[in-house]
Structure formats: structure tokens, C-alpha cells
Design a protein around this motif. Structure first.
Motif, PDB file in Angstrom:
ATOM      1  N   ALA A  50      36.394  12.181   1.461  1.00  0.00           N
ATOM      2  CA  ALA A  50      34.934  12.211   1.387  1.00  0.00           C
ATOM      3  C   ALA A  50      34.488  13.554   0.842  1.00  0.00           C
ATOM      4  CB  ALA A  50      34.324  11.975   2.771  1.00  0.00           C
ATOM      5  N   PHE A  51      33.383  13.558   0.104  1.00  0.00           N
ATOM      6  CA  PHE A  51      32.867  14.800  -0.459  1.00  0.00           C
ATOM      7  C   PHE A  51      32.203  15.683   0.594  1.00  0.00           C
ATOM      8  CE2 PHE A  51      32.415  12.499  -4.750  1.00  0.00           C
ATOM      9  CZ  PHE A  51      33.695  12.881  -5.111  1.00  0.00           C
ATOM     10  N   SER A  52      31.758  15.089   1.710  1.00  0.00           N
ATOM     11  CA  SER A  52      31.152  15.864   2.786  1.00  0.00           C
ATOM     12  C   SER A  52      31.321  15.098   4.086  1.00  0.00           C
ATOM     13  CB  SER A  52      29.665  16.129   2.512  1.00  0.00           C
ATOM     14  OG  SER A  52      28.945  14.918   2.510  1.00  0.00           O
ATOM     15  N   ASP A  53      31.102  15.781   5.210  1.00  0.00           N
ATOM     16  CA  ASP A  53      31.268  15.151   6.520  1.00  0.00           C
ATOM     17  C   ASP A  53      30.307  13.988   6.724  1.00  0.00           C
ATOM     18  OD1 ASP A  53      33.400  16.646   7.444  1.00  0.00           O
ATOM     19  OD2 ASP A  53      32.106  18.241   8.229  1.00  0.00           O
ATOM     20  N   ARG A  54      29.044  14.184   6.312  1.00  0.00           N
ATOM     21  CA  ARG A  54      28.015  13.181   6.570  1.00  0.00           C
ATOM     22  C   ARG A  54      27.680  12.333   5.357  1.00  0.00           C
ATOM     23  NH1 ARG A  54      23.664  16.734  10.173  1.00  0.00           N
ATOM     24  NH2 ARG A  54      25.140  17.322  11.844  1.00  0.00           N
ATOM     25  N   GLY A  55      28.289  12.622   4.239  1.00  0.00           N
ATOM     26  CA  GLY A  55      27.956  11.905   3.023  1.00  0.00           C
ATOM     27  C   GLY A  55      28.638  10.558   2.938  1.00  0.00           C
ATOM     28  N   HIS A  56      28.137   9.732   2.022  1.00  0.00           N
ATOM     29  CA  HIS A  56      28.707   8.413   1.806  1.00  0.00           C
ATOM     30  C   HIS A  56      29.533   8.353   0.518  1.00  0.00           C
ATOM     31  CE1 HIS A  56      26.499   6.416   5.096  1.00  0.00           C
ATOM     32  NE2 HIS A  56      25.541   7.295   4.811  1.00  0.00           N
ATOM     33  N   TRP A  57      29.671   9.493  -0.148  1.00  0.00           N
ATOM     34  CA  TRP A  57      30.407   9.531  -1.402  1.00  0.00           C
ATOM     35  C   TRP A  57      31.789  10.135  -1.199  1.00  0.00           C
ATOM     36  CZ3 TRP A  57      28.558   7.130  -5.642  1.00  0.00           C
ATOM     37  CH2 TRP A  57      27.194   6.826  -5.665  1.00  0.00           C
TER      38      TRP A  57
ATOM     39  N   HIS B  44      33.812   6.642  -4.935  1.00  0.00           N
ATOM     40  CA  HIS B  44      33.436   5.580  -4.013  1.00  0.00           C
ATOM     41  C   HIS B  44      32.101   5.874  -3.342  1.00  0.00           C
ATOM     42  CE1 HIS B  44      37.445   3.672  -4.084  1.00  0.00           C
ATOM     43  NE2 HIS B  44      37.898   4.906  -4.188  1.00  0.00           N
ATOM     44  N   TYR B  45      31.433   4.781  -2.979  1.00  0.00           N
ATOM     45  CA  TYR B  45      30.226   4.873  -2.145  1.00  0.00           C
ATOM     46  C   TYR B  45      30.412   3.957  -0.950  1.00  0.00           C
ATOM     47  CZ  TYR B  45      25.478   4.442  -0.431  1.00  0.00           C
ATOM     48  OH  TYR B  45      24.374   4.449   0.366  1.00  0.00           O
ATOM     49  N   GLN B  46      30.224   4.484   0.254  1.00  0.00           N
ATOM     50  CA  GLN B  46      30.350   3.698   1.482  1.00  0.00           C
ATOM     51  C   GLN B  46      28.982   3.334   2.019  1.00  0.00           C
ATOM     52  OE1 GLN B  46      32.148   5.556   5.054  1.00  0.00           O
ATOM     53  NE2 GLN B  46      33.466   3.746   5.115  1.00  0.00           N
ATOM     54  N   ASP B  47      28.814   2.064   2.416  1.00  0.00           N
ATOM     55  CA  ASP B  47      27.523   1.637   2.948  1.00  0.00           C
ATOM     56  C   ASP B  47      27.257   2.307   4.301  1.00  0.00           C
ATOM     57  OD1 ASP B  47      29.171   0.305   4.703  1.00  0.00           O
ATOM     58  OD2 ASP B  47      28.228  -1.636   4.432  1.00  0.00           O
ATOM     59  N   PHE B  48      26.013   2.236   4.749  1.00  0.00           N
ATOM     60  CA  PHE B  48      25.603   2.957   5.953  1.00  0.00           C
ATOM     61  C   PHE B  48      26.242   2.391   7.214  1.00  0.00           C
ATOM     62  CE2 PHE B  48      22.341   4.178   2.932  1.00  0.00           C
ATOM     63  CZ  PHE B  48      22.160   5.517   3.227  1.00  0.00           C
ATOM     64  N   PHE B  49      26.731   1.149   7.146  1.00  0.00           N
ATOM     65  CA  PHE B  49      27.380   0.544   8.305  1.00  0.00           C
ATOM     66  C   PHE B  49      28.884   0.834   8.325  1.00  0.00           C
ATOM     67  CE2 PHE B  49      23.642  -2.029   7.330  1.00  0.00           C
ATOM     68  CZ  PHE B  49      22.970  -1.965   8.547  1.00  0.00           C
ATOM     69  N   GLY B  50      29.404   1.370   7.217  1.00  0.00           N
ATOM     70  CA  GLY B  50      30.805   1.761   7.166  1.00  0.00           C
ATOM     71  C   GLY B  50      31.785   0.633   6.955  1.00  0.00           C
TER      72      GLY B  50
END
Length: 217
Positions: free
Chosen positions: A62-69, A108-114
Motif C-alpha cells: 500500500a502507498f500509505s497506511d490509510r490509503g486505498h491505493w 491497485h485501488y481497494q474499495d472502502f469495504f476492503g
């Protein structure tokens, strides 16, 4: 044919780059295995009827702890090619299988529900075994040139990817892949119309869909 030192250097460099970009972020390794269904665009055949194996290892960060990218890199063995029986849509029979080592790099992009991970990127593939199989064309009206069946060693392709979490680290993956550059240039064909030969040539491209299981550590 063994994987060349050049290919091993590419793999090592890509793994180093993704690890460096992650910084302090965690990197998740995974293993994957599945099946491919494919065709060769430009061979004058129709249908995704060549089935093969795909499997290997990958790393996701992941690009960041809280990010979805995030981003991933993989090293895969994959089989693609073409298969067809004579029909109203296929003027000759073919059973061609090409074996590759693939190195896809995706964002990648992860949805908010994971539960879903959507990705896109490019893949470099090295042909490690030329197509083995056969072509049967007599007495049909379209005849491919079989004097030179060699395909190009390198394949650069666009990749679209979707992963669904099944249970914990187990994921179901659907991947589409299409060559951006020809895997064979000017494959010549002879077509007989009213018993008169007409010659033409096509560039050929890999086109495949893969269904895989991924286990992420």
C-alpha cells in the motif's frame, strides 16, 4: 530454455523498486495459481479455446497506511496460444501453445469495504518456449504459412485485474490481458476464392483471460 540473466535482473530490480517505494509500509507476499483461456488475434481463428496454466509469486504494498491505493509486482509462468477446429468460423485447425515468464506491474485501488481490489498496469513477458503443436489446413480454403512459425521473444501487454476476498488471505482473481505490440509480424496467409489464390498478412497479438486463486500472507 532457461530464464536468462537479463530476465532475472529485471525481476530483482522490480522487486527492489516496489520495496523502496513502500518505505515503512508493509509488503504482503502471495502465491497464485489458476487457468488461462486465450486466443491469438490475427491468426484468422475465432474463440478463446486454448486453455493453459498460470502460476507464480507476487508482492503487494500500500502507498500509505490509510490509503486505498497500492501496487504489486509478480513473477509468473503462463501459457497462452490458439486452438481451433474447422468450422464455419474457422477455416483451418490449430493447436498452438506459447509458454511465457510474465512480470506484471500493477497499480491497485481497494474499495472502502476492503473486499475488492481493482488493478491496471502492464506486463513484460519473455517467451521461454516456442509454440508446440500443429496446424491442419488441407483441404480448406485458407492456408497459413507454416514455413516460419517462430514468434517474437518479448511481449508487452496491457493488464486489467480484479480480486475478491473469499476468506482471510484467500482471494479469487479475474485478469484480462492484451498485447500492445505484435508477438508475430506479418503472418502470411493464402486464401482461395473461386480457386484463385489471394495472399495477405496479419500482425498477431496475444489476448487472454485468467482465473486464479491467490493466497496472501
Amino acid at each position: 530454455m532457461p530464464i536468462t540473466n537479463h530476465l532475472r535482473n529485471i525481476v530483482a530490480t522490480l522487486l527492489l523498486l516496489i520495496a523502496t517505494s513502500a518505505g515503512a509500509q508493509s509488503i504482503h507476499g502471495y502465491i497464485t495459481s489458476g487457468v488461462t483461456t486465450s486466443q491469438i488475434e490475427g491468426d484468422e481463428l475465432k474463440g478463446f479455446k486454448q486453455y493453459g496454466f498460470v502460476g507464480g509469486v507476487g508482492a503487494l504494498t500500500a502507498f500509505s497506511d490509510r490509503g486505498h491505493w497500492g501496487a504489486s509486482v509478480e513473477v509468473l509462468f503462463s501459457q497462452r496460444g490458439a486452438h481451433a477446429n474447422p468450422s464455419r468460423y474457422n477455416a483451418y485447425a490449430a493447436d498452438l501453445r506459447l509458454n511465457y515468464v510474465d512480470i506484471p506491474v500493477l497499480v491497485h485501488y481497494q474499495d472502502f469495504f476492503g473486499g475488492m481490489l481493482i488493478g491496471a498496469g502492464i506486463s513484460y513477458a519473455r517467451l521461454v518456449q516456442q509454440p508446440h503443436g500443429e496446424l491442419k489446413y488441407s483441404p480448406y480454403d485458407l492456408i497459413p504459412d507454416t514455413n516460419d512459425m517462430a514468434f517474437l521473444k518479448n511481449d508487452i501487454s496491457a493488464v486489467l485485474d480484479c480480486r475478491f476476498t473469499i476468506w482471510r488471505g484467500l482471494q479469487l482473481n479475474l485478469r484480462w490481458q492484451y498485447s500492445l505490440l505484435p508477438i508475430k509480424r506479418e503472418w502470411h496467409f493464402t486464401q482461395y476464392v473461386n480457386n484463385r489464390p489471394k495472399e495477405f498478412a496479419n500482425d498477431c497479438y496475444n489476448h487472454s483471460v485468467a482465473l486464479r486463486l491467490i493466497y496472501q500472507f
